[in-house]
Motif scaffolding. Structure first.
Motif, PDB file in Angstrom:
ATOM      1  N   ASP A 124     -28.070  56.940  52.661  1.00 48.83           N
ATOM      2  CA  ASP A 124     -28.482  57.405  53.973  1.00 48.83           C
ATOM      3  C   ASP A 124     -27.895  58.766  54.345  1.00 48.83           C
ATOM      4  OD1 ASP A 124     -26.011  56.189  53.968  1.00 48.83           O
ATOM      5  OD2 ASP A 124     -26.251  55.236  55.909  1.00 48.83           O
ATOM      6  N   ASP A 125     -27.018  59.316  53.515  1.00 49.03           N
ATOM      7  CA  ASP A 125     -26.510  60.659  53.769  1.00 49.03           C
ATOM      8  C   ASP A 125     -27.603  61.707  53.545  1.00 49.03           C
ATOM      9  OD1 ASP A 125     -23.946  59.833  54.440  1.00 49.03           O
ATOM     10  OD2 ASP A 125     -23.218  59.981  52.370  1.00 49.03           O
ATOM     11  N   HIS A 126     -28.555  61.418  52.668  1.00 52.87           N
ATOM     12  CA  HIS A 126     -29.577  62.403  52.321  1.00 52.87           C
ATOM     13  C   HIS A 126     -31.002  61.870  52.379  1.00 52.87           C
ATOM     14  CE1 HIS A 126     -26.319  64.984  51.079  1.00 52.87           C
ATOM     15  NE2 HIS A 126     -25.829  63.977  50.395  1.00 52.87           N
ATOM     16  N   CYS A 127     -31.191  60.569  52.362  1.00 56.08           N
ATOM     17  CA  CYS A 127     -32.532  59.979  52.338  1.00 56.08           C
ATOM     18  C   CYS A 127     -32.942  59.549  53.736  1.00 56.08           C
ATOM     19  CB  CYS A 127     -32.554  58.748  51.429  1.00 56.08           C
ATOM     20  SG  CYS A 127     -32.092  59.082  49.728  1.00 56.08           S
ATOM     21  N   GLY A 128     -34.236  59.526  53.955  1.00 57.02           N
ATOM     22  CA  GLY A 128     -34.701  58.972  55.209  1.00 57.02           C
ATOM     23  C   GLY A 128     -35.783  59.832  55.838  1.00 57.02           C
ATOM     24  N   PRO A 129     -36.267  59.408  56.983  1.00 53.21           N
ATOM     25  CA  PRO A 129     -35.938  58.127  57.603  1.00 53.21           C
ATOM     26  C   PRO A 129     -36.525  56.975  56.789  1.00 53.21           C
ATOM     27  CG  PRO A 129     -37.737  59.163  58.781  1.00 53.21           C
ATOM     28  CD  PRO A 129     -37.296  60.135  57.721  1.00 53.21           C
ATOM     29  N   TRP A 130     -35.890  55.803  56.879  1.00 55.24           N
ATOM     30  CA  TRP A 130     -36.374  54.682  56.090  1.00 55.24           C
ATOM     31  C   TRP A 130     -37.170  53.724  56.949  1.00 55.24           C
ATOM     32  CZ3 TRP A 130     -34.390  49.794  57.240  1.00 55.24           C
ATOM     33  CH2 TRP A 130     -33.146  49.733  57.865  1.00 55.24           C
ATOM     34  N   ASN A 131     -38.033  52.991  56.273  1.00 61.24           N
ATOM     35  CA  ASN A 131     -38.913  52.026  56.907  1.00 61.24           C
ATOM     36  C   ASN A 131     -38.811  50.715  56.140  1.00 61.24           C
ATOM     37  OD1 ASN A 131     -41.040  51.109  58.633  1.00 61.24           O
ATOM     38  ND2 ASN A 131     -42.441  51.354  56.915  1.00 61.24           N
ATOM     39  N   MET A 132     -38.782  49.594  56.852  1.00 60.70           N
ATOM     40  CA  MET A 132     -38.756  48.297  56.184  1.00 60.70           C
ATOM     41  C   MET A 132     -40.059  47.571  56.464  1.00 60.70           C
ATOM     42  SD  MET A 132     -36.097  45.060  56.021  1.00 60.70           S
ATOM     43  CE  MET A 132     -35.203  45.583  57.403  1.00 60.70           C
ATOM     44  N   THR A 133     -40.667  47.024  55.407  1.00 62.84           N
ATOM     45  CA  THR A 133     -41.865  46.208  55.553  1.00 62.84           C
ATOM     46  C   THR A 133     -41.578  44.827  54.981  1.00 62.84           C
ATOM     47  OG1 THR A 133     -42.749  47.009  53.444  1.00 62.84           O
ATOM     48  CG2 THR A 133     -43.454  48.155  55.425  1.00 62.84           C
ATOM     49  N   VAL A 134     -42.135  43.824  55.640  1.00 64.95           N
ATOM     50  CA  VAL A 134     -41.967  42.447  55.199  1.00 64.95           C
ATOM     51  C   VAL A 134     -43.346  41.891  54.913  1.00 64.95           C
ATOM     52  CG1 VAL A 134     -41.100  40.156  55.807  1.00 64.95           C
ATOM     53  CG2 VAL A 134     -39.916  42.198  56.649  1.00 64.95           C
ATOM     54  N   ASP A 135     -43.526  41.393  53.693  1.00 64.09           N
ATOM     55  CA  ASP A 135     -44.788  40.777  53.295  1.00 64.09           C
ATOM     56  C   ASP A 135     -44.433  39.407  52.750  1.00 64.09           C
ATOM     57  OD1 ASP A 135     -47.320  40.103  52.485  1.00 64.09           O
ATOM     58  OD2 ASP A 135     -47.379  41.520  50.813  1.00 64.09           O
ATOM     59  N   GLY A 136     -44.626  38.392  53.576  1.00 63.83           N
ATOM     60  CA  GLY A 136     -44.183  37.052  53.182  1.00 63.83           C
ATOM     61  C   GLY A 136     -42.665  37.037  53.143  1.00 63.83           C
ATOM     62  N   ARG A 137     -42.105  36.877  51.947  1.00 69.37           N
ATOM     63  CA  ARG A 137     -40.652  36.896  51.807  1.00 69.37           C
ATOM     64  C   ARG A 137     -40.201  38.094  50.967  1.00 69.37           C
ATOM     65  NH1 ARG A 137     -37.981  33.092  54.345  1.00 69.37           N
ATOM     66  NH2 ARG A 137     -36.283  32.782  52.907  1.00 69.37           N
ATOM     67  N   ASP A 138     -41.071  39.099  50.862  1.00 67.49           N
ATOM     68  CA  ASP A 138     -40.720  40.322  50.154  1.00 67.49           C
ATOM     69  C   ASP A 138     -40.311  41.378  51.169  1.00 67.49           C
ATOM     70  OD1 ASP A 138     -41.288  39.320  47.604  1.00 67.49           O
ATOM     71  OD2 ASP A 138     -43.413  39.783  47.830  1.00 67.49           O
ATOM     72  N   TYR A 139     -39.152  41.958  50.966  1.00 67.52           N
ATOM     73  CA  TYR A 139     -38.595  42.949  51.879  1.00 67.52           C
ATOM     74  C   TYR A 139     -38.492  44.276  51.146  1.00 67.52           C
ATOM     75  CZ  TYR A 139     -37.109  38.470  53.761  1.00 67.52           C
ATOM     76  OH  TYR A 139     -37.074  37.191  54.214  1.00 67.52           O
ATOM     77  N   LYS A 140     -39.264  45.251  51.571  1.00 64.76           N
ATOM     78  CA  LYS A 140     -39.275  46.557  50.911  1.00 64.76           C
ATOM     79  C   LYS A 140     -38.780  47.618  51.886  1.00 64.76           C
ATOM     80  CE  LYS A 140     -42.089  45.170  47.426  1.00 64.76           C
ATOM     81  NZ  LYS A 140     -41.814  45.049  46.091  1.00 64.76           N
ATOM     82  N   MET A 141     -37.949  48.508  51.369  1.00 66.90           N
ATOM     83  CA  MET A 141     -37.532  49.686  52.126  1.00 66.90           C
ATOM     84  C   MET A 141     -38.116  50.896  51.426  1.00 66.90           C
ATOM     85  SD  MET A 141     -33.564  49.231  53.225  1.00 66.90           S
ATOM     86  CE  MET A 141     -33.424  50.910  53.764  1.00 66.90           C
ATOM     87  N   SER A 142     -38.640  51.820  52.197  1.00 67.57           N
ATOM     88  CA  SER A 142     -39.196  53.035  51.609  1.00 67.57           C
ATOM     89  C   SER A 142     -38.679  54.238  52.388  1.00 67.57           C
ATOM     90  CB  SER A 142     -40.724  52.983  51.619  1.00 67.57           C
ATOM     91  OG  SER A 142     -41.195  52.713  52.915  1.00 67.57           O
TER      92      SER A 142
END
Length: 149
Positions: free
Chosen positions: A30-48
């Motif tokens: 998080d020092d250099h990446c972002g902004p991040w987004n979290m998506t939930v599809d069923g029980r799958d948790y993805k950050m992009s």
């Protein structure tokens, strides 16, 4: 013969120190990446998010949090497989009683403790995820990538 043994030990010690130094470098996405987004599809948790590579170019990166987070007796830990024993929706928010110094990017979720309870647990993503030349990795993935495991 003895000189070879000392040389081999010295080489192994330097390699171990280098490995430890490299391992310490997998944090702070998080020092250099972002902004991040979290998506939930069923029980799958993805950050992009976007992360810079070594050339300074922004790279779109996505990571499955189930490959980064585990459950150890009701506590979120660096590992894998948390989605099987934790609540359906993690929250990107600090816990009620944050530690001294506060948080940067916490995930809060209730996880089974093996005794019939589901205590709310949290983990700071800053310390278990890193930017590896534009690709977000969790500590265990970084170790495998770094050492070819």
């Amino acid at each position: 013969m003895r000189l070879t043994s000392i040389s081999t030990l010295a080489t192994a010690a330097v390699a171990a120190a280098a490995t430890l130094q490299e391992r310490k470098q997998c944090f702070g996405f998080d020092d250099h990446c972002g902004p991040w987004n979290m998506t939930v599809d069923g029980r799958d948790y993805k950050m992009s998010m976007n992360c810079p590579n070594d050339k300074g170019e922004q790279v779109w990166s996505e990571i499955d949090l189930n490959e980064c987070l585990g459950n150890s007796w009701g506590k979120l830990v660096s590992g894998a497989g948390f989605k099987y024993t934790c609540a359906k929706y993690p929250e990107a928010r600090p816990p009620v009683d944050p530690p001294k110094g506060g948080f940067r990017n916490p995930i809060t979720i209730a996880c089974q403790d093996g005794k019939g309870g589901n205590p709310v647990s949290y983990i700071e993503l800053h310390y278990i995820m890193c930017n590896d030349n534009g690709i977000v990795r969790c500590q265990n993935q970084y170790d495998q990538h770094l050492h070819g495991l």
